[in-house]
Design an enzyme around this catalytic site. Structure first.
Site, mmCIF file in Angstrom:
data_model
loop_
_atom_site.group_PDB
_atom_site.id
_atom_site.type_symbol
_atom_site.label_atom_id
_atom_site.label_comp_id
_atom_site.label_asym_id
_atom_site.label_seq_id
_atom_site.Cartn_x
_atom_site.Cartn_y
_atom_site.Cartn_z
ATOM 1 N N LYS A 164 44.469 44.819 35.803
ATOM 2 C CA LYS A 164 43.480 45.343 36.750
ATOM 3 C C LYS A 164 42.283 44.402 36.868
ATOM 4 C CE LYS A 164 41.427 48.496 39.366
ATOM 5 N NZ LYS A 164 40.004 48.230 39.289
ATOM 6 N N GLU A 171 40.350 40.181 44.213
ATOM 7 C CA GLU A 171 39.599 40.926 45.236
ATOM 8 C C GLU A 171 38.271 40.237 45.535
ATOM 9 O OE1 GLU A 171 37.021 44.821 44.645
ATOM 10 O OE2 GLU A 171 39.165 45.273 44.535
#
Length: 291
Positions: A164, A171
């Protein structure tokens, strides 16, 4: 199955609802009594039949540590704690070791989906022993998006949060690329409708993505983003990604630059550029701008 869920904020509250829609029983605890189904960790644990699964969805650091410490006192051998917050993967290894000494299992889970997760599902990356993961699997199945993808047993304890973390680093870089392209388009006279250029990219291009869709949505709400200040925080995962890259000698120029761009956004007047201006003036007599 039954699940105890600790932390009912924007993410936790919607996760409770999605799990319930899948037919499972969820007892939620939050420090805000208006959100909670039970009013203490003791009551929450008492509601669950063994083997218990308690999912922790609170901020990383001390809130997560204190919650897991208390659950370690309340739960029994064979129970499982899931950390679904944004903890650092190195914390997972310590939590698993501490709980294992009491016979309690531990699974770390990176969760992506934000405010859209209730309807669209949450992308899940989890780490831990297969035995412990199996006890949580019905909840993972309830939370994940429809279809074959969006959920992965990434590996050992810590793998979920590490995956993650890297996801969030990517991102950062993707958002930075869209932002730089948008600014360049806005800066020239020849492009008269930047918003529609972005919208045209939503179909048939190699850069189409959900982030691009959200960029168009933001431009529909405020075409030139005049209502916003160019100031961006970072939540920690970007820093951890860069630190992990250094520890493993992996070059991450795009992600690192995107993190540093956020630091620069918080400066009203760059101290670095003051020094550069001063040096150019000293060695070359170049003009400087005075305050």
């Amino acid at each position: 199955m039954e699940l105890g869920l600790v932390g009912l904020g924007k993410m936790g509250g919607n996760m409770r609802e999605r799990i319930r829609r899948a037919g499972h029983t969820v007892y939620g605890y939050d420090r805000n009594p208006e959100l909670a189904d039970v009013h203490s960790l003791e009551e929450l644990v008492g509601k669950l039949a063994a083997p218990r699964v308690v999912w922790v969805m609170v901020p990383a650091g001390e809130p997560t540590q204190s919650t897991i410490d208390r659950l370690g006192e309340l739960l029994e051998p064979g129970d499982v704690v899931v950390d679904g917050g944004n903890s650092r993967w190195t914390d997972d290894e310590r939590h698993a070791e501490e709980l294992a000494a009491k016979g309690i299992g531990f699974v770390d889970c990176g969760v992506s989906g934000g405010v859209w997760g209730l309807e669209n599902g949450y992308a899940l990356m989890y780490g831990g022993d297969k035995e412990n993961v199996a006890k949580v699997q019905p909840v993972f199945d309830a939370l994940k998006p429809e279809g074959d993808f969006g959920s992965v047993h990434a590996g050992k304890v810590g793998a979920g949060h590490f995956a993650k973390m890297v996801h969030n680093g990517i991102e950062y870089a993707m958002m930075q690329a869209y932002a730089e392209g948008w600014e360049l388009l806005e800066s020239v006279d020849s492009v008269t409708d930047v918003r529609e250029v972005f919208r045209s990219w939503q179909e048939g291009t190699v850069i189409r993505s959900w982030l691009l869709d959200l960029a168009v949505k933001a431009l529909d709400e405020d075409e030139h983003l005049d209502g916003l200040r160019g100031y961006a925080q970072d939540s920690g995962e970007g820093r951890w990604t860069v630190e992990a890259a250094i520890d493993n000698a992996v070059p991450l120029p795009a992600i690192t630059a995107s993190l540093f761009a956020r630091f620069a956004s918080r400066q009203e007047d760059s101290p670095q550029m003051k020094m550069i201006a001063a040096l150019r003036n000293q060695f070359g007599g170049h003009a400087v701008e005075k305050k």
